[in-house]
Design a protein around this motif. Structure first.
Motif, PDB file in Angstrom:
ATOM      1  N   LEU A  21       0.746  -1.319  -0.067  1.00 25.85           N
ATOM      2  CA  LEU A  21       0.050   0.057  -0.073  1.00 25.85           C
ATOM      3  C   LEU A  21       1.040   1.101  -0.109  1.00 25.85           C
ATOM      4  O   LEU A  21       0.558   2.274  -0.594  1.00 25.85           O
ATOM      5  CB  LEU A  21      -0.881   0.005   1.283  1.00 25.85           C
ATOM      6  N   ALA A  24       1.609   2.541  -3.574  1.00 28.29           N
ATOM      7  CA  ALA A  24       0.712   2.555  -4.632  1.00 28.29           C
ATOM      8  C   ALA A  24       0.115   3.957  -4.618  1.00 28.29           C
ATOM      9  O   ALA A  24      -0.073   4.810  -3.856  1.00 28.29           O
ATOM     10  CB  ALA A  24      -0.419   1.626  -4.175  1.00 28.29           C
ATOM     11  N   TYR A  27      -5.331   2.401  -5.680  1.00 27.61           N
ATOM     12  CA  TYR A  27      -5.635   1.301  -4.989  1.00 27.61           C
ATOM     13  C   TYR A  27      -7.056   1.015  -5.300  1.00 27.61           C
ATOM     14  O   TYR A  27      -7.976   1.770  -4.945  1.00 27.61           O
ATOM     15  CB  TYR A  27      -5.551   1.725  -3.423  1.00 27.61           C
ATOM     16  N   ARG A 133      -3.614   8.471  -2.215  1.00 23.49           N
ATOM     17  CA  ARG A 133      -4.107   7.387  -2.973  1.00 23.49           C
ATOM     18  C   ARG A 133      -5.228   7.596  -3.617  1.00 23.49           C
ATOM     19  O   ARG A 133      -6.096   8.208  -2.939  1.00 23.49           O
ATOM     20  CB  ARG A 133      -4.069   6.141  -2.217  1.00 23.49           C
TER      21      ARG A 133
END
Length: 241
Positions: A21, A24, A27, A133
């Motif tokens: 995570l 990223a 997501y 994200r």
């Protein structure tokens, strides 16, 4: 380059998941795929004395042939028993209140899908991961198809140029097709960095709540994200298999 991660919603995943995570940019929750019995969708391991135990959300109809977005929990007393089990597992940990506070916030959700997503998002917020994200659900992306082709189409729809994935994807991805489409596949190289645990043998494969309860605000320092290009990953797999 835009790094994209696609994964099923899961109950309080292990810390290695959060390393993925951390790198990223986008997501995507794969919430419209069929539930797989025995997966980590509705269960996670906790320390239990000198051993481990499972914390599992009971599913109505056992989840058979249902999409993850359609799953519902069976009965109403599992939330209280989960809290008691988690508290027992973390007893004596210096930041147990932080972990229980996250647990309580997540378990307020009545929708099982939203509870599973919050199981990732709430710990991520505590760890300071992924504030920028872009988060999406496949059920809202209108991308049809199956297997690796659908994965590739989802990444492209998310404007991804890097696809970060776990090791199981090596069994079905067409890596050259991703390359032709301008998407570079990278596999996670999990650090499995240790943190203090009360048992003799360290295990990284327990819920992230264990890391948070025992390390607190410094827990992020135990996460060391790294990837390996798919070509190198497959070479390693060939050598070790």
């Amino acid at each position: 380059m835009t790094a994209v991660v696609i994964t099923q919603p899961m109950l309080f995943p292990w810390p290695g998941f959060f390393e993925q995570l951390m790198i990223a940019d986008g997501y995507i929750y794969l919430d419209d795929t069929q539930f797989s019995k025995g997966s980590f969708t509705n269960r996670i391991q906790l320390l239990h004395g000198n051993d481990r135990c499972w914390m599992t959300i009971p599913l109505a109809g056992k989840g058979s042939f249902q999409k993850i977005s359609e799953l519902t929990a069976a009965g109403g007393d599992w939330k209280a028993s989960h809290r008691a089990l988690l508290r027992q597992s973390l007893l004596g940990a210096p930041y147990i209140d932080d972990a229980l506070s996250i647990f309580d916030s997540v378990y307020r959700h009545s929708s099982l899908l939203e509870l599973l997503i919050a199981s990732i998002e709430e710990p991520a917020r505590y760890l300071g991961i992924g504030e920028n994200r872009k988060i999406e659900k496949t059920s809202e992306m209108n991308v049809e198809g199956t297997s690796w082709q659908r994965v590739l189409d989802i990444v492209l729809k998310a404007s991804g140029t890097r696809y970060l994935t776990g090791h199981g994807a090596a069994n079905y991805l067409d890596h050259t097709a991703f390359e032709r489409a301008g998407v570079h596949v990278e596999y996670m190289n999990y650090s499995r960095a240790p943190w203090p645990q009360p048992i003799g043998t360290f295990t990284p494969y327990v819920s992230v709540l264990d890391l948070i309860a025992r390390v607190g605000p410094e827990a992020r320092n135990c996460l060391i994200p790294a990837t390996v290009a798919w070509q190198d990953f497959l070479k390693e797999e060939t050598v070790t298999s």
